[in-house]
Scaffold this active site. Sequence first.
Site, PDB file in Angstrom:
ATOM      1  N   GLY A   1      -4.421 -13.972 -39.732  1.00  0.00           N
ATOM      2  CA  GLY A   1      -4.034 -13.428 -38.423  1.00  0.00           C
ATOM      3  C   GLY A   1      -3.186 -12.184 -38.577  1.00  0.00           C
ATOM      4  N   ALA A   2      -2.433 -12.121 -39.655  1.00  0.00           N
ATOM      5  CA  ALA A   2      -1.584 -10.954 -39.868  1.00  0.00           C
ATOM      6  C   ALA A   2      -2.430  -9.716 -40.170  1.00  0.00           C
ATOM      7  CB  ALA A   2      -0.600 -11.226 -40.987  1.00  0.00           C
TER       8      ALA A   2
ATOM      9  N   GLY B   1      30.277  -8.732 -20.593  1.00  0.00           N
ATOM     10  CA  GLY B   1      29.643  -9.238 -19.368  1.00  0.00           C
ATOM     11  C   GLY B   1      28.294  -8.575 -19.154  1.00  0.00           C
ATOM     12  N   GLY B   2      27.925  -8.489 -17.885  1.00  0.00           N
ATOM     13  CA  GLY B   2      26.626  -7.914 -17.547  1.00  0.00           C
ATOM     14  C   GLY B   2      26.509  -6.465 -17.946  1.00  0.00           C
TER      15      GLY B   2
HETATM   16  C1  HXC Z   1      40.159  -2.821 -14.404  1.00  0.00           C
HETATM   17  C2  HXC Z   1      40.692  -2.612 -16.607  1.00  0.00           C
HETATM   18  C3  HXC Z   1      39.579  -3.366 -16.986  1.00  0.00           C
HETATM   19  C4  HXC Z   1      38.733  -3.841 -15.952  1.00  0.00           C
HETATM   20  C5  HXC Z   1      40.600  -2.795 -18.767  1.00  0.00           C
HETATM   21  N1  HXC Z   1      41.305  -2.298 -17.735  1.00  0.00           N
HETATM   22  N2  HXC Z   1      39.546  -3.471 -18.327  1.00  0.00           N
HETATM   23  N3  HXC Z   1      40.985  -2.349 -15.338  1.00  0.00           N
HETATM   24  N4  HXC Z   1      39.069  -3.545 -14.666  1.00  0.00           N
HETATM   25  N5  HXC Z   1      37.613  -4.543 -16.227  1.00  0.00           N
HETATM   26  C6  HXC Z   1      42.524  -1.494 -17.797  1.00  0.00           C
HETATM   27  C7  HXC Z   1      43.746  -2.307 -18.163  1.00  0.00           C
HETATM   28  O1  HXC Z   1      44.283  -2.918 -17.015  1.00  0.00           O
HETATM   29  C8  HXC Z   1      44.641  -1.205 -18.687  1.00  0.00           C
HETATM   30  O2  HXC Z   1      45.112  -0.489 -17.555  1.00  0.00           O
HETATM   31  C9  HXC Z   1      43.682  -0.298 -19.405  1.00  0.00           C
HETATM   32  O3  HXC Z   1      42.396  -0.571 -18.849  1.00  0.00           O
HETATM   33  C10 HXC Z   1      43.605  -0.543 -20.882  1.00  0.00           C
HETATM   34  O4  HXC Z   1      43.323  -1.924 -21.072  1.00  0.00           O
HETATM   35  P1  HXC Z   1      44.145  -2.807 -22.129  1.00  0.00           P
HETATM   36  O5  HXC Z   1      43.900  -4.216 -21.794  1.00  0.00           O
HETATM   37  O6  HXC Z   1      45.553  -2.321 -22.213  1.00  0.00           O
HETATM   38  O7  HXC Z   1      43.398  -2.400 -23.472  1.00  0.00           O
HETATM   39  P2  HXC Z   1      43.137  -3.279 -24.743  1.00  0.00           P
HETATM   40  O8  HXC Z   1      44.360  -4.049 -25.098  1.00  0.00           O
HETATM   41  O9  HXC Z   1      42.559  -2.349 -25.753  1.00  0.00           O
HETATM   42  O10 HXC Z   1      42.036  -4.343 -24.305  1.00  0.00           O
HETATM   43  C11 HXC Z   1      40.725  -3.924 -23.970  1.00  0.00           C
HETATM   44  C12 HXC Z   1      39.926  -5.085 -23.310  1.00  0.00           C
HETATM   45  C13 HXC Z   1      40.742  -5.677 -22.145  1.00  0.00           C
HETATM   46  C14 HXC Z   1      39.663  -6.158 -24.360  1.00  0.00           C
HETATM   47  C15 HXC Z   1      38.608  -4.507 -22.867  1.00  0.00           C
HETATM   48  O11 HXC Z   1      41.170  -4.598 -21.316  1.00  0.00           O
HETATM   49  C16 HXC Z   1      39.945  -6.614 -21.314  1.00  0.00           C
HETATM   50  O12 HXC Z   1      39.785  -7.752 -21.673  1.00  0.00           O
HETATM   51  N6  HXC Z   1      39.504  -6.128 -20.160  1.00  0.00           N
HETATM   52  C17 HXC Z   1      38.750  -6.975 -19.236  1.00  0.00           C
HETATM   53  C18 HXC Z   1      37.384  -7.256 -19.748  1.00  0.00           C
HETATM   54  C19 HXC Z   1      36.568  -7.976 -18.762  1.00  0.00           C
HETATM   55  O13 HXC Z   1      36.660  -9.224 -18.667  1.00  0.00           O
HETATM   56  N7  HXC Z   1      35.842  -7.228 -17.943  1.00  0.00           N
HETATM   57  C20 HXC Z   1      35.018  -7.753 -16.919  1.00  0.00           C
HETATM   58  C21 HXC Z   1      33.719  -8.174 -17.588  1.00  0.00           C
HETATM   59  S1  HXC Z   1      32.619  -8.801 -16.450  1.00  0.00           S
HETATM   60  P3  HXC Z   1      46.543   0.239 -17.521  1.00  0.00           P
HETATM   61  O14 HXC Z   1      46.628   0.721 -16.111  1.00  0.00           O
HETATM   62  O15 HXC Z   1      47.518  -0.783 -17.905  1.00  0.00           O
HETATM   63  O16 HXC Z   1      46.405   1.343 -18.509  1.00  0.00           O
HETATM   64  C22 HXC Z   1      31.724  -7.497 -16.076  1.00  0.00           C
HETATM   65  C23 HXC Z   1      30.681  -7.845 -15.124  1.00  0.00           C
HETATM   66  C24 HXC Z   1      29.625  -6.797 -15.141  1.00  0.00           C
HETATM   67  O17 HXC Z   1      31.908  -6.448 -16.511  1.00  0.00           O
HETATM   68  C25 HXC Z   1      28.459  -7.374 -14.466  1.00  0.00           C
HETATM   69  C26 HXC Z   1      27.360  -6.386 -14.420  1.00  0.00           C
HETATM   70  C27 HXC Z   1      26.136  -7.051 -13.891  1.00  0.00           C
END
Ligand code: HXC
Length: 526
Positions: free
Chosen positions: A416-417, A181-182
């Site tokens: 030009g280069a 994401g961002g």
């Molecule tokens: C809260 C999160 C989290 C998140 C992971 N966790 N991402 N908690 N917010 N964004 C937590 C999980 O719930 C889990 O908690 C622990 O971290 C480990 O994650 P797993 O999923 O078990 O790990 P894994 O299987 O290795 O997968 C990793 C992952 C997946 C691929 C990154 O966690 C995932 O898809 N996370 C979400 C990604 C996402 O969509 N993020 C938002 C992006 S948008 P527990 O308590 O069970 O240990 C964004 C906007 C930013 O970031 C904008 C800025 C301008």
Amino acid sequence: MTMKKKHKNHGNTFHKISMLEQNTADVMALGGQEMIQKQHDLGKLTARERLDALFDAGSFNEVQLFVKHRSHLFGLEGKTIHADGVITGYGKVGGRIVFVAAQDFTSSGGSLGEMHAKKIWKVMDMAFEARKPFIALNDSGGARIQEGVPALDGYGGIFYRNTRASGYIPQITAIMGPTAGGAVYSPALTDWVFMVQNTSYMYITGPDVIKSIIGEEISHEDLGGPLIHSSKNGVCHFSTSNDQDCIKKIQALLSYLPDSCHSPVPILDLGDDPDRIAPELDEIIPNEPSKSYDMKEIIKCIADGGQYFEPHAAWAHNIIVCFIRVMGQTVGVIANNPKYYAGVLDVHASDKAARFIRFCDAFNIPLLTLADVPGYMPGSRQEQLGIISHGAKLLHAYAEATVPKITVVIRKDYGGAYIAMCSKQLGADYVMAWPSAEIAVLGSEAACNIVYRKEIMTAADPQAKRIELAKAYEDHFSNPYFSAGLGIIDEIILPRDTRRKIISLLETLQNKSHAAIAKKHNNIPL
Ligand code: HXC
């Protein structure tokens, strides 16, 4: 009585000290043994292990260890996230202070919430005030989903600080896990992005979202792994084989960089001889103009100890950018690479060089340009990609740079280069040419095909006529003497003397000054 009271106080203090030790140990334990094992099983170090590897032994000082999240939403109430998922602080790398934020994937996936972000803000602000480099070690699931907007706000504050610090202190990001994401934009706003092969990826939207929106099926790796970002688009400057390798390369990069734009560029004397000549350079250019040679051999002959440090090594191969040391001082080298597309300038090569030049200029690192370029890449593809505005970035970057700029024309320097590769009129302080240099508007055959089209077409033997006319054009323009006669080339040098000449010029130009024009800032064609 007094004795008893003193003893009581001691007991109290002792208790408080052990409480601090216990509390510290709890937080230091990250997300627990199970999560740490999961991290290790993936081939990743934990955030604390990464910091141990990065900093000189015993020099790391942790800041805001006890910060906690304060969200009550979606199950976060009462949930402990140690250090709120990010370790922040400062320490010494090679004896020099550096600030760091290392996300801890074992604690709620290193997700970024309000307080996590504020910890990062704190060390970024400290780095800014102290004028020291800032390093982010990213390993995070992104915005903490339960917290919502405060997490997005947290990223906004990081982007703002990245931008404010740009050109003021060096900023480095290592992607050592997911970045989605961002969250990818802080890395992109920093100067240098490292990625770790097999364990890191970065993308705007992940494979699941892509599948649901456009139906494309793609893996994390193919979408945003280090191979893609280091070879296809240049988002990543250094693709590294594992966490240890990544940290070693960050340390190596830091050794070339100053602490800030107001700090001296570090000197590292490798003991190389300033009078060393390189006779092998006299023979490096092949007799046939269409044959290539290894530009890196020339760079090695110039550099102290033959060492160079190359970002973007797998992207836009037709141009090389790298740091070298000359008499211990960091120099930024920009060199066409005749091994790839004859060293032509295209969209990616222009972007790669322009960004490197701007970094070097911002941090007072002199520029050495080695030109062997047949021109800009022709064709509809390049025009559609905007070679005009990308090429203009390179012109702009060179022209606005005020550091010492030395150019050596090695072989071809066409059209030009020629102008773009730090020619005299773009502000080169000194332009040298090897005897093999050819400086012209076009290659001789192409030039004659245009200028003498009628004569060639009407000749009894058009090919023989073309060769004859091309020879005349070549004799006139395709050598350094015509340009030297006009003062466009300051000196024709023996290849073997290149290092000695560069050393003497760097010494001569070290106090180069420039008067800033009263305006807000340039408007580089982005
Ligand atoms: C809260 C999160 C989290 C998140 C992971 N966790 N991402 N908690 N917010 N964004 C937590 C999980 O719930 C889990 O908690 C622990 O971290 C480990 O994650 P797993 O999923 O078990 O790990 P894994 O299987 O290795 O997968 C990793 C992952 C997946 C691929 C990154 O966690 C995932 O898809 N996370 C979400 C990604 C996402 O969509 N993020 C938002 C992006 S948008 P527990 O308590 O069970 O240990 C964004 C906007 C930013 O970031 C904008 C800025 C301008």
